[in-house]
Write a protein that holds these residues in place. Structure first.
Motif, PDB file in Angstrom:
ATOM      1  N   HIS A 272     -22.543  39.111  39.996  1.00  0.00           N
ATOM      2  CA  HIS A 272     -21.914  40.427  40.144  1.00  0.00           C
ATOM      3  C   HIS A 272     -20.815  40.620  39.094  1.00  0.00           C
ATOM      4  O   HIS A 272     -20.709  41.691  38.471  1.00  0.00           O
ATOM      5  N   LYS A 273     -20.010  39.591  38.878  1.00  0.00           N
ATOM      6  CA  LYS A 273     -18.933  39.680  37.873  1.00  0.00           C
ATOM      7  C   LYS A 273     -19.508  39.845  36.466  1.00  0.00           C
ATOM      8  O   LYS A 273     -18.989  40.621  35.665  1.00  0.00           O
ATOM      9  N   ILE A 274     -20.568  39.110  36.161  1.00  0.00           N
ATOM     10  CA  ILE A 274     -21.196  39.218  34.840  1.00  0.00           C
ATOM     11  C   ILE A 274     -21.739  40.629  34.621  1.00  0.00           C
ATOM     12  O   ILE A 274     -21.528  41.229  33.562  1.00  0.00           O
TER      13      ILE A 274
ATOM     14  N   ALA B  72     -18.795  47.017  31.491  1.00  0.00           N
ATOM     15  CA  ALA B  72     -17.524  47.310  30.815  1.00  0.00           C
ATOM     16  C   ALA B  72     -17.673  47.186  29.291  1.00  0.00           C
ATOM     17  O   ALA B  72     -16.957  47.860  28.545  1.00  0.00           O
ATOM     18  N   GLU B  73     -18.616  46.362  28.837  1.00  0.00           N
ATOM     19  CA  GLU B  73     -18.880  46.194  27.402  1.00  0.00           C
ATOM     20  C   GLU B  73     -19.714  47.346  26.843  1.00  0.00           C
ATOM     21  O   GLU B  73     -20.018  47.380  25.661  1.00  0.00           O
TER      22      GLU B  73
ATOM     23  N   VAL C  36     -30.267  36.539  34.933  1.00  0.00           N
ATOM     24  CA  VAL C  36     -29.793  37.805  34.375  1.00  0.00           C
ATOM     25  C   VAL C  36     -30.442  37.970  33.006  1.00  0.00           C
ATOM     26  O   VAL C  36     -30.314  37.100  32.142  1.00  0.00           O
ATOM     27  N   LEU C  37     -31.137  39.084  32.825  1.00  0.00           N
ATOM     28  CA  LEU C  37     -31.778  39.408  31.554  1.00  0.00           C
ATOM     29  C   LEU C  37     -31.018  40.591  30.965  1.00  0.00           C
ATOM     30  O   LEU C  37     -30.765  41.573  31.667  1.00  0.00           O
TER      31      LEU C  37
ATOM     32  N   ILE D 118     -19.681  35.760  28.003  1.00  0.00           N
ATOM     33  CA  ILE D 118     -20.189  35.343  29.313  1.00  0.00           C
ATOM     34  C   ILE D 118     -19.905  33.864  29.554  1.00  0.00           C
ATOM     35  O   ILE D 118     -19.412  33.484  30.620  1.00  0.00           O
ATOM     36  N   LEU D 119     -20.194  33.035  28.572  1.00  0.00           N
ATOM     37  CA  LEU D 119     -19.978  31.595  28.743  1.00  0.00           C
ATOM     38  C   LEU D 119     -18.500  31.240  28.850  1.00  0.00           C
ATOM     39  O   LEU D 119     -18.128  30.302  29.553  1.00  0.00           O
ATOM     40  N   LYS D 120     -17.633  31.995  28.181  1.00  0.00           N
ATOM     41  CA  LYS D 120     -16.192  31.746  28.253  1.00  0.00           C
ATOM     42  C   LYS D 120     -15.649  32.103  29.636  1.00  0.00           C
ATOM     43  O   LYS D 120     -14.887  31.346  30.238  1.00  0.00           O
ATOM     44  N   HIS D 121     -16.047  33.259  30.148  1.00  0.00           N
ATOM     45  CA  HIS D 121     -15.538  33.717  31.447  1.00  0.00           C
ATOM     46  C   HIS D 121     -16.266  33.088  32.631  1.00  0.00           C
ATOM     47  O   HIS D 121     -15.722  33.069  33.737  1.00  0.00           O
TER      48      HIS D 121
END
Length: 167
Positions: A15-17, A23-24, A131-132, A147-150
């Motif tokens: 959900h966060k991703i 937002a991006e 997620v695609l 994505i990998l950082k957050h």
């Protein structure tokens, strides 16, 4: 456009991703979530038949094979009818073959699960989510790093070849 894949361990992280992707500025039609049957995705965009099946690759193969078959049929017809109607007959046969081949291939592809997603079936059955994301090539590294950082628990699983431009 390319499709990138992330395997995510739980629905909250997914959900966060998805919220961060929105937002991006990534349109919702370019975000697809695939989860175990009966998993409530709430407001997240679920993967459609286009992502879950081999419809597009089968459509492309059908058009290629049908067009080739149409060309051969047109050339065979040309051998029997002479050169007077050559252009129209060959073009018509190619178009008919490509149309019939792509329709047949697409329909067959809808009945076949996406072969690329088969490698994720076990993880999805365990409760992970896939997620695609369909994004332009120049944004792949930026989105991947964010994505990998957050979300260090998310795993980058690779990318799919180029999608049709109108998609």
């Amino acid at each position: 456009m390319r499709t990138i894949y992330f395997l995510v361990p739980d629905i909250d992280t997914t959900h966060k991703i998805v919220d961060e992707l929105r937002a991006e500025g990534i349109p919702e039609r370019h975000i697809h979530v695939l989860a175990k049957r009966d998993t409530p995705l709430e407001d997240m965009p679920e993967a459609s038949l286009l992502q879950k099946t081999d419809f597009i690759p089968a459509l492309e193969r059908g058009a290629l094979l049908g067009g080739t078959g149409g060309l051969l049929a047109g050339l065979a017809g040309l051998a029997f009818s002479g050169f007077v109607i050559a252009g129209g007959a060959i073009l018509g046969a190619i178009m008919a073959g490509a149309t019939i081949g792509s329709l047949g291939g697409g329909l067959m592809g809808m009945n076949v699960g996406n072969t690329k997603l088969k490698q994720f079936e076990e993880a999805i059955e365990k409760g992970e989510l896939l997620v695609l994301i369909d994004i332009p090539r120049e944004r792949i590294e930026d989105i991947k790093k964010k994505i990998l950082k957050h979300h260090p628990t998310a795993e980058f699983e690779g990318m799919e070849p180029i999608l049709p431009s109108g998609y």
